[in-house]
Design a protein around this motif. Structure first.
Motif, PDB file in Angstrom:
ATOM      1  N   LEU A  75       0.825  -1.206   0.000  1.00 31.47           N
ATOM      2  CA  LEU A  75       0.000   0.000   0.000  1.00 31.47           C
ATOM      3  C   LEU A  75       0.863   1.261   0.000  1.00 31.47           C
ATOM      4  N   GLN A  76       2.007   1.194   0.653  1.00 27.97           N
ATOM      5  CA  GLN A  76       2.894   2.350   0.713  1.00 27.97           C
ATOM      6  C   GLN A  76       3.446   2.709  -0.662  1.00 27.97           C
ATOM      7  N   SER A  77       3.650   1.686  -1.494  1.00 30.12           N
ATOM      8  CA  SER A  77       4.214   1.937  -2.827  1.00 30.12           C
ATOM      9  C   SER A  77       3.152   1.998  -3.918  1.00 30.12           C
ATOM     10  N   PHE A  78       1.894   1.787  -3.529  1.00 31.30           N
ATOM     11  CA  PHE A  78       0.809   1.701  -4.515  1.00 31.30           C
ATOM     12  C   PHE A  78       0.331   3.089  -4.909  1.00 31.30           C
ATOM     13  N   SER A  79       0.141   3.279  -6.213  1.00 31.13           N
ATOM     14  CA  SER A  79      -0.368   4.561  -6.720  1.00 31.13           C
ATOM     15  C   SER A  79      -1.078   4.340  -8.042  1.00 31.13           C
ATOM     16  N   MET A  80      -2.344   4.790  -8.104  1.00 31.73           N
ATOM     17  CA  MET A  80      -3.097   4.705  -9.355  1.00 31.73           C
ATOM     18  C   MET A  80      -3.681   6.086  -9.636  1.00 31.73           C
ATOM     19  N   LYS A  81      -3.013   6.847 -10.492  1.00 27.30           N
ATOM     20  CA  LYS A  81      -3.501   8.169 -10.846  1.00 27.30           C
ATOM     21  C   LYS A  81      -4.450   8.056 -12.021  1.00 27.30           C
ATOM     22  N   LYS A  82      -5.687   8.408 -11.768  1.00 25.28           N
ATOM     23  CA  LYS A  82      -6.756   8.152 -12.733  1.00 25.28           C
ATOM     24  C   LYS A  82      -6.457   8.736 -14.107  1.00 25.28           C
ATOM     25  N   HIS A  83      -5.995   9.968 -14.167  1.00 17.44           N
ATOM     26  CA  HIS A  83      -5.794  10.617 -15.461  1.00 17.44           C
ATOM     27  C   HIS A  83      -4.664   9.975 -16.254  1.00 17.44           C
ATOM     28  N   GLU A  84      -3.774   9.236 -15.557  1.00 21.86           N
ATOM     29  CA  GLU A  84      -2.644   8.604 -16.242  1.00 21.86           C
ATOM     30  C   GLU A  84      -2.946   7.175 -16.661  1.00 21.86           C
ATOM     31  N   THR A  85      -3.882   6.525 -16.002  1.00 19.92           N
ATOM     32  CA  THR A  85      -4.039   5.080 -16.169  1.00 19.92           C
ATOM     33  C   THR A  85      -5.292   4.647 -16.912  1.00 19.92           C
ATOM     34  N   ASN A  86      -6.265   5.528 -17.112  1.00 20.24           N
ATOM     35  CA  ASN A  86      -7.520   5.107 -17.748  1.00 20.24           C
ATOM     36  C   ASN A  86      -7.299   4.409 -19.084  1.00 20.24           C
ATOM     37  N   ALA A  87      -6.530   5.051 -19.957  1.00 20.50           N
ATOM     38  CA  ALA A  87      -6.301   4.486 -21.293  1.00 20.50           C
ATOM     39  C   ALA A  87      -5.544   3.165 -21.201  1.00 20.50           C
ATOM     40  N   THR A  88      -4.555   3.090 -20.293  1.00 17.44           N
ATOM     41  CA  THR A  88      -3.776   1.856 -20.134  1.00 17.44           C
ATOM     42  C   THR A  88      -4.659   0.715 -19.642  1.00 17.44           C
ATOM     43  N   ILE A  89      -5.516   0.982 -18.657  1.00 18.13           N
ATOM     44  CA  ILE A  89      -6.390  -0.058 -18.110  1.00 18.13           C
ATOM     45  C   ILE A  89      -7.383  -0.531 -19.166  1.00 18.13           C
ATOM     46  N   GLU A  90      -7.917   0.387 -19.949  1.00 10.81           N
ATOM     47  CA  GLU A  90      -8.831  -0.004 -21.027  1.00 10.81           C
ATOM     48  C   GLU A  90      -8.131  -0.945 -22.003  1.00 10.81           C
ATOM     49  N   THR A  91      -6.889  -0.641 -22.316  1.00  9.52           N
ATOM     50  CA  THR A  91      -6.121  -1.499 -23.224  1.00  9.52           C
ATOM     51  C   THR A  91      -5.882  -2.874 -22.604  1.00  9.52           C
ATOM     52  N   LEU A  92      -5.499  -2.902 -21.322  1.00  9.71           N
ATOM     53  CA  LEU A  92      -5.261  -4.164 -20.632  1.00  9.71           C
ATOM     54  C   LEU A  92      -6.523  -5.022 -20.612  1.00  9.71           C
ATOM     55  N   HIS A  93      -7.668  -4.393 -20.300  1.00  2.92           N
ATOM     56  CA  HIS A  93      -8.927  -5.131 -20.219  1.00  2.92           C
ATOM     57  C   HIS A  93      -9.352  -5.668 -21.585  1.00  2.92           C
ATOM     58  N   THR A  94      -9.160  -4.888 -22.612  1.00  3.05           N
ATOM     59  CA  THR A  94      -9.531  -5.338 -23.951  1.00  3.05           C
ATOM     60  C   THR A  94      -8.692  -6.547 -24.361  1.00  3.05           C
ATOM     61  N   ALA A  95      -7.386  -6.466 -24.123  1.00  2.00           N
ATOM     62  CA  ALA A  95      -6.502  -7.577 -24.463  1.00  2.00           C
ATOM     63  C   ALA A  95      -6.829  -8.810 -23.623  1.00  2.00           C
ATOM     64  N   PHE A  96      -7.146  -8.608 -22.356  1.00  2.00           N
ATOM     65  CA  PHE A  96      -7.510  -9.717 -21.469  1.00  2.00           C
ATOM     66  C   PHE A  96      -8.783 -10.397 -21.955  1.00  2.00           C
ATOM     67  N   LEU A  97      -9.780  -9.601 -22.329  1.00  2.00           N
ATOM     68  CA  LEU A  97     -11.070 -10.137 -22.745  1.00  2.00           C
ATOM     69  C   LEU A  97     -10.959 -10.921 -24.048  1.00  2.00           C
ATOM     70  N   PHE A  98     -10.164 -10.419 -24.994  1.00  2.68           N
ATOM     71  CA  PHE A  98     -10.104 -11.020 -26.319  1.00  2.68           C
ATOM     72  C   PHE A  98      -8.846 -11.858 -26.556  1.00  2.68           C
ATOM     73  N   ASN A  99      -8.107 -12.151 -25.471  1.00  2.00           N
ATOM     74  CA  ASN A  99      -6.927 -13.026 -25.571  1.00  2.00           C
ATOM     75  C   ASN A  99      -5.941 -12.544 -26.629  1.00  2.00           C
ATOM     76  N   GLN A 100      -5.563 -11.267 -26.528  1.00  2.00           N
ATOM     77  CA  GLN A 100      -4.589 -10.711 -27.454  1.00  2.00           C
ATOM     78  C   GLN A 100      -3.303 -10.356 -26.725  1.00  2.00           C
ATOM     79  N   ARG A 101      -2.187 -10.567 -27.425  1.00  2.00           N
ATOM     80  CA  ARG A 101      -0.895 -10.283 -26.814  1.00  2.00           C
ATOM     81  C   ARG A 101      -0.730  -8.774 -26.609  1.00  2.00           C
ATOM     82  N   LEU A 102       0.054  -8.417 -25.587  1.00  2.24           N
ATOM     83  CA  LEU A 102       0.275  -7.013 -25.240  1.00  2.24           C
ATOM     84  C   LEU A 102       1.761  -6.663 -25.291  1.00  2.24           C
TER      85      LEU A 102
END
Length: 248
Positions: free
Chosen positions: A143-170
């Motif tokens: 928790l001390q090292s954890f950081s999720m800044k919304k404005h920086e990560t939204n696009a990255t998380i969307e990409t991760l979720h899309t690849a996860f859902l459709f079994n595509q390499r990243l």
């Protein structure tokens, strides 16, 4: 029938309708248990729904399977692709977490949402449930090292979720525990939550082995054209046993 009993039955009929719309085939025993009624009462309710025009097929034989006629079509939610991806994954996450203080009606919510999905989307949710795992809460060190800044990560998380859902390499840019940056090509096989920290259980083509990646340390992600075949969870058992994920 008094007013209270009539309302209870109407509510039950609505629940039964949602259940039948959301699944392919269920046993009478399973549905009766979920509705907290006898199988005899369940068949009476099915008779009422049939009179209302719902094409229900019921088998009173061994197993007692109940389903809607395969040509019956439910109304569909009108969602953008990314909204649908987020909803599918969020629903699978909620179910994987089990009963929580604010999710006591998750079964009812799931049935109503599933009623609006196409058969292909329903299959995808069933698959996702098996790929999302909930573990222990993150340690104070994490928790001390954890950081999720919304404005920086939204696009990255969307990409991760899309690849996860459709079994595509990243292709990802990853910062490790020592803040060393590396470029990786990975396959996102499973999600793991050590609340509030999310991890990817992945096949790492750079290391040619399984690896765990923390979401908040993935700084950039791009979807590659290659697809992958899901590996069994047992392939990741060794690394999960070797390393306590809640401390990563």
């Amino acid at each position: 029938m008094n007013r209270s009993n009539a309302k209870d039955r109407l509510d039950r009929l609505e629940q039964l309708t949602a259940i039948l719309k959301s699944e392919d085939a269920l046993t009478t025993k399973t549905i009766a248990a979920e509705l907290n009624v006898s199988e005899r009462t369940l068949f009476r309710d099915i008779g009422v729904l049939r009179e209302r025009g719902l094409p229900i097929e019921a088998d009173k034989g061994r197993g007692g399977g109940i389903k809607l006629h395969r040509n019956w079509g439910a109304g569909r939610l009108s969602l953008e692709n990314q909204e649908m991806i987020d909803l599918l994954i969020s629903l699978a996450i909620a179910e994987s977490m089990g009963p929580t203080l604010f999710m006591g009606n998750i079964n009812t919510v799931r049935h109503k949402l599933m009623a609006s999905f196409s058969p292909k989307q329903k299959d995808k949710i069933h698959q996702l449930r098996q790929r999302i795992h909930i573990g222990e809460q993150a340690s104070p060190d994490v928790l001390q090292s954890f950081s999720m800044k919304k404005h920086e990560t939204n696009a990255t998380i969307e990409t991760l979720h899309t690849a996860f859902l459709f079994n595509q390499r990243l292709s990802i840019v990853y910062h490790d525990f020592h803040d060393q940056e590396t470029q990786r090509e990975i396959e996102a096989h499973y999600l793991y939550l050590g609340f509030p920290v999310w991890y990817l259980l992945a096949w790492d083509h750079l290391r040619n082995d399984v690896r765990i990646f923390r979401y908040d340390r993935i700084k950039k992600a791009d979807i590659l054209p290659q697809e992958f075949t899901l590996r069994p969870l047992k392939d990741f058992n060794a690394i999960l046993t070797k390393q306590n994920v809640s401390t990563l």
